[in-house]
Design a protein around this motif. Structure first.
Motif, PDB file in Angstrom:
ATOM      1  N   LEU A 398      27.827  41.219   6.582  1.00 10.40           N
ATOM      2  CA  LEU A 398      28.299  42.070   7.689  1.00 10.40           C
ATOM      3  C   LEU A 398      28.093  41.284   8.981  1.00 10.40           C
ATOM      4  N   VAL A 399      29.114  41.586   9.861  1.00  8.75           N
ATOM      5  CA  VAL A 399      29.251  40.926  11.001  1.00  8.75           C
ATOM      6  C   VAL A 399      29.433  41.653  12.266  1.00  8.75           C
ATOM      7  N   SER A 400      28.709  41.345  13.531  1.00  6.61           N
ATOM      8  CA  SER A 400      28.962  41.982  14.714  1.00  6.61           C
ATOM      9  C   SER A 400      28.500  41.398  15.912  1.00  6.61           C
ATOM     10  N   VAL A 401      28.654  41.924  16.884  1.00  2.00           N
ATOM     11  CA  VAL A 401      28.297  41.367  18.289  1.00  2.00           C
ATOM     12  C   VAL A 401      26.944  41.312  18.269  1.00  2.00           C
ATOM     13  N   THR A 402      26.063  40.359  19.225  1.00  5.90           N
ATOM     14  CA  THR A 402      24.663  40.111  19.047  1.00  5.90           C
ATOM     15  C   THR A 402      24.025  41.408  19.774  1.00  5.90           C
ATOM     16  N   ALA A 403      24.443  42.285  20.385  1.00  4.94           N
ATOM     17  CA  ALA A 403      23.886  43.285  20.887  1.00  4.94           C
ATOM     18  C   ALA A 403      23.662  44.597  19.866  1.00  4.94           C
ATOM     19  N   ASN A 404      24.429  44.415  18.708  1.00  2.36           N
ATOM     20  CA  ASN A 404      24.363  45.461  17.740  1.00  2.36           C
ATOM     21  C   ASN A 404      22.743  44.804  16.915  1.00  2.36           C
ATOM     22  N   GLU A 405      22.010  46.078  16.979  1.00  7.07           N
ATOM     23  CA  GLU A 405      20.547  46.120  16.355  1.00  7.07           C
ATOM     24  C   GLU A 405      20.530  46.134  14.769  1.00  7.07           C
ATOM     25  N   PHE A 406      21.954  46.111  14.424  1.00  5.27           N
ATOM     26  CA  PHE A 406      21.927  46.272  12.679  1.00  5.27           C
ATOM     27  C   PHE A 406      21.097  45.207  12.003  1.00  5.27           C
ATOM     28  N   TYR A 407      20.825  44.058  12.466  1.00  5.90           N
ATOM     29  CA  TYR A 407      19.839  43.388  11.808  1.00  5.90           C
ATOM     30  C   TYR A 407      18.607  43.853  11.474  1.00  5.90           C
ATOM     31  N   ALA A 408      18.127  44.410  12.726  1.00  2.00           N
ATOM     32  CA  ALA A 408      16.727  45.185  12.689  1.00  2.00           C
ATOM     33  C   ALA A 408      16.676  46.571  11.692  1.00  2.00           C
ATOM     34  N   ARG A 409      17.783  47.229  11.990  1.00  2.00           N
ATOM     35  CA  ARG A 409      17.850  48.561  10.890  1.00  2.00           C
ATOM     36  C   ARG A 409      17.968  48.043   9.182  1.00  2.00           C
ATOM     37  N   HIS A 410      18.572  46.860   9.185  1.00  3.86           N
ATOM     38  CA  HIS A 410      18.714  46.638   7.747  1.00  3.86           C
ATOM     39  C   HIS A 410      17.479  46.017   7.251  1.00  3.86           C
ATOM     40  N   PHE A 411      16.545  45.448   8.119  1.00  7.65           N
ATOM     41  CA  PHE A 411      15.124  45.090   7.759  1.00  7.65           C
ATOM     42  C   PHE A 411      14.444  46.281   7.471  1.00  7.65           C
ATOM     43  N   PHE A 412      14.570  47.225   8.207  1.00 13.04           N
ATOM     44  CA  PHE A 412      13.494  48.345   8.141  1.00 13.04           C
ATOM     45  C   PHE A 412      13.869  49.344   7.013  1.00 13.04           C
ATOM     46  N   ARG A 413      15.326  49.202   6.634  1.00 15.36           N
ATOM     47  CA  ARG A 413      15.720  49.871   5.496  1.00 15.36           C
ATOM     48  C   ARG A 413      15.237  49.338   4.296  1.00 15.36           C
ATOM     49  N   ARG A 414      15.339  48.190   4.075  1.00 19.03           N
ATOM     50  CA  ARG A 414      14.556  47.198   2.993  1.00 19.03           C
ATOM     51  C   ARG A 414      13.137  47.457   3.012  1.00 19.03           C
ATOM     52  N   TRP A 415      12.545  47.419   4.097  1.00 17.80           N
ATOM     53  CA  TRP A 415      11.243  47.435   4.444  1.00 17.80           C
ATOM     54  C   TRP A 415      10.500  48.878   3.670  1.00 17.80           C
ATOM     55  N   ARG A 416      11.252  49.879   4.241  1.00 17.98           N
ATOM     56  CA  ARG A 416      11.025  51.232   3.795  1.00 17.98           C
ATOM     57  C   ARG A 416      11.142  51.660   2.405  1.00 17.98           C
ATOM     58  N   ASP A 417      12.181  50.957   1.773  1.00 17.31           N
ATOM     59  CA  ASP A 417      12.616  50.964   0.332  1.00 17.31           C
ATOM     60  C   ASP A 417      11.413  50.406  -0.742  1.00 17.31           C
ATOM     61  N   GLU A 418      11.001  49.206  -0.221  1.00 15.93           N
ATOM     62  CA  GLU A 418       9.981  48.632  -0.783  1.00 15.93           C
ATOM     63  C   GLU A 418       8.547  48.966  -0.673  1.00 15.93           C
ATOM     64  N   LEU A 419       8.453  49.819   0.594  1.00 13.62           N
ATOM     65  CA  LEU A 419       7.096  50.503   0.487  1.00 13.62           C
ATOM     66  C   LEU A 419       7.172  51.778  -0.054  1.00 13.62           C
ATOM     67  N   GLN A 420       8.302  52.473  -0.282  1.00 18.88           N
ATOM     68  CA  GLN A 420       8.224  53.686  -1.064  1.00 18.88           C
ATOM     69  C   GLN A 420       7.990  53.324  -2.541  1.00 18.88           C
ATOM     70  N   ALA A 421       8.620  52.358  -3.113  1.00 16.73           N
ATOM     71  CA  ALA A 421       8.499  51.787  -4.367  1.00 16.73           C
ATOM     72  C   ALA A 421       7.180  51.565  -4.804  1.00 16.73           C
ATOM     73  N   VAL A 422       6.275  51.569  -3.903  1.00 19.04           N
ATOM     74  CA  VAL A 422       4.871  51.425  -4.445  1.00 19.04           C
ATOM     75  C   VAL A 422       3.829  52.337  -3.795  1.00 19.04           C
ATOM     76  N   GLU A 423       4.337  53.251  -3.237  1.00 18.16           N
ATOM     77  CA  GLU A 423       3.585  54.441  -2.599  1.00 18.16           C
ATOM     78  C   GLU A 423       3.178  55.254  -3.668  1.00 18.16           C
ATOM     79  N   GLY A 424       1.955  55.718  -3.519  1.00 17.42           N
ATOM     80  CA  GLY A 424       1.439  56.570  -4.746  1.00 17.42           C
ATOM     81  C   GLY A 424       0.938  55.683  -5.901  1.00 17.42           C
ATOM     82  N   GLN A 425       1.324  54.514  -6.023  1.00 15.51           N
ATOM     83  CA  GLN A 425       0.751  53.693  -6.966  1.00 15.51           C
ATOM     84  C   GLN A 425      -0.378  53.168  -6.445  1.00 15.51           C
ATOM     85  N   SER A 426      -1.370  52.858  -7.542  1.00 13.85           N
ATOM     86  CA  SER A 426      -2.772  52.272  -7.111  1.00 13.85           C
ATOM     87  C   SER A 426      -2.803  50.821  -7.285  1.00 13.85           C
TER      88      SER A 426
END
Lengths: 426, 186
Positions: A398-426
């Protein structure tokens, strides 16, 4: 606190606790660093059997070595007997790693070779199962060596995916590839590991502001006019300028706008022009016209093309990072030119860098702001350019202008999903 | 550098110390433009990086085994020194202190340095090789205070204001870098 409360659906709102909470940090270890391909080093650092460098996988110390068999080996730098590090040097060449406590010794591949005390006991330990803990997956692409603690991880090539298109725009420009110079600069900063990552993943927008004492507005205007931001997969991103077709070689060539091109003299300039003159045949027209800015490889590897430095953000808790950076040069450049080109990194980045001294300070201050009380109803706003990214006919991702913060939103979506996958596991 | 320093005359030693105290005062008082006048336009300003090296077994038992210089990745190496700068770098560093948008200097750090162990160790024509040590206390609003410790290996030439700094190599005493920046004027 649930992970779903930290990052909203489209990741336009990111909680302060993502950066400062100790429980979140433990989830990051299990959800991300235990499962992702992590950068260990470059093959140019370990050319000969017995060569080794130190690395980290999150907080776990690792030795990356070239075995006597010529293969790559990554061993956890912790003795199987009492846990001490068996290697203390940043890099070197050796036949054995020896624990100082009782002199258990290990081969460079990590196998246990001697237990000095065993001759005095009747039951001999089984040395075959007492080697250094091995990183189960080690792989190399274009000389970049990665390791992963998850045996079932996808291949490194698949993990990097279309990011290889953008990395090759740099790596493949040089007939001999690239080379890492010396031991990394290792720098402890009281910041969260994700902010240096985010900064190098796509945040060229702070340049004209935080660095306004050094970067003139006109230079930033040019970056924004020709600049693109691309996300090939959540967490991997590149920003770069695409120079117009037919632009003069001095404007397109890598390095010409750096210290080497400006102050390196005719020999360096000729070298840089020579590389650019073969760029189109080596990497194709569109990539020959690319002048990279920042790159990020999930989770914590960064590449600053404009100042040719690789960096790794090693976490040391929620509020501390050990930031490693290396100067990178074309492997087949003459030594005299390598010495000039490395200053394009060290002048601006690294622990004495004129620009990085401003970055590192704001990273510290961002952590302080993330660690305050009574403001959790004001998560950070990550919504700039929301939904404005789109596929591009010639550029992967996906491509955009540099002012678009989508790079960070995508990072945090993956980050959230990967944390959720182990949440509640010990 | 091996052996004791050269036998400087009391006047020579006094002149060197007077110069270094003046320089330290200029830097602590943030008079960077005046400090720049002490620097040669051809200056080489260097800071090697400091590496944890393997013990060389052949050097076991000898002083060279643990010599400081073995730990340095300097300008002639194919490692990466922390700083390899010329006048233009120092000018940019000095000038940015006077810009209101230099955020890492605003508000400015409070520094105090003590320079000592001044030793004349070489002389070639008019050029002097001089060693000095420093401790520099650094306090920056919004950050933690810290102490910088290091050695300077200088080449000086005589000048109206005492000397001109032709070359300075700063050996920092760090293991991991735990200071906010190594980009100060040391």
């Amino acid at each position: 606190m649930r992970v779903s409360e930290l990052v909203n659906e489209d990741a336009s709102l990111v909680s302060r606790r993502c950066w400062s909470d100790a429980g979140v940090y433990e989830l990051e270890k299990r959800g991300i660093f235990r499962r992702a391909w992590l950068f260990l080093g470059h093959e140019s650092q370990i050319r000969n059997p017995g060569d080794f460098v130190q690395a980290y996988m999150c907080e776990t110390p690792v030795i990356l070595a070239r075995g006597m068999d010529g293969g790559l080996h990554a061993s956890v730098n912790s003795c199987t007997h009492r846990g001490l590090p068996v290697c203390r040097a940043d890099h070197g060449n050796t036949k054995r790693f020896i624990c100082p406590y009782h002199n258990w010794s290990y081969s460079v591949e990590g196998n246990l070779v001697t237990i000095p005390q065993e001759s005095a006991v009747a039951n001999k330990p089984d040395k075959a199962v007492l080697g250094l803990k091995q990183v189960p997956r080690v792989a190399s692409w274009r000389g970049m060596v990665f390791g992963c603690f998850d045996e079932n991880v996808e291949s490194l090539e698949d993990y990097l995916g279309d990011m290889r298109f953008y990395l090759d725009a740099f790596f493949e420009r040089f007939p001999g590839g690239i080379e890492f110079l010396g031991a990394p600069h290792r720098w402890v900063i009281n910041a969260n590991w994700k902010l240096p990552v985010e900064n190098q993943l796509g945040d060229v927008n702070h340049g004209a502001f935080l660095h306004s004492a050094i970067i003139p507005r006109e230079a930033q205007d040019l970056i924004e006019e020709l600049g693109f931001s691309a996300v090939t997969r959540a967490g991997h991103g590149a920003t770069f300028r695409l120079m117009p077709q037919g632009a003069p070689v001095d404007e397109v060539a890598w390095g010409m706008e750096g210290m080497g091109g400006m102050f390196g003299g005719a020999e360096v300039q000729e070298y840089l022009r020579e590389i650019q003159s073969h760029a189109a045949e080596r990497v194709g027209d569109i990539r020959a016209r690319m002048k990279g800015l920042t790159y990020g490889i999930y989770p914590n590897l960064s590449f600053l093309w404009s100042n040719t430095s690789f960096k790794v953000s090693h976490p040391r808790g929620p509020g501390k990072v050990e930031y490693w950076s290396w100067a990178v040069v074309p492997a087949d450049a003459p030594d005299s030119i390598k010495r000039v080109l490395r200053t394009n990194y060290s002048s601006f980045f690294g622990p004495a860098g004129i620009l990085e001294q401003e970055d590192s300070e704001v990273w510290v201050q961002q952590f302080q702001g993330s660690n305050i009380d009574f403001a959790d109803d004001r998560p950070y706003y990550y919504g700039l350019g929301l939904g404005e990214e789109a596929p591009h006919p010639e550029l992967p991702g996906l491509v955009s202008v540099t002012a678009n913060e989508f790079y960070a939103r995508h990072f945090f979506r993956r980050w959230r999903d990967e944390l959720q996958a182990v949440e509640g596991q010990s | 550098m091996n052996g004791p320093s050269l036998e400087a005359t009391p006047q020579q030693q006094r002149a060197l110390e007077r110069f270094y105290y003046y320089e330290a005062r200029l830097l602590d008082n943030r008079q960077y433009q005046q400090w720049l006048a002490l620097v040669s336009p051809e200056i080489r300003y260097l800071m090697p990086s400091r590496v944890n090296v393997m013990v060389d077994n052949r050097a076991r038992g000898k002083e060279e085994m643990i010599s400081v210089d073995r730990e340095l990745e300097g300008p002639d190496s194919l490692g990466c020194p922390i700083r390899e700068e010329g006048y233009i770098h120092l000018m940019v560093r000095a000038e940015r202190a006077f810009k209101i948008n230099s955020w890492s200097e605003n508000p400015p750090a409070r520094t105090r340095r003590i320079v000592g162990n001044v030793e004349l160790v070489g002389q070639r024509g008019e050029e002097l090789s001089v060693l000095s040590n420093f401790h520099l206390y650094y306090a920056r609003p919004g950050g933690e205070s810290c102490v910088y410790s290091g050695q300077r290996r200088d080449v000086l030439s005589p000048a109206e204001q005492g000397y001109t700094i032709e070359k300075r190599e700063v050996i920092m005493d760090y293991a991991n870098i735990e200071v906010p920046t190594l980009g100060l004027l040391f």
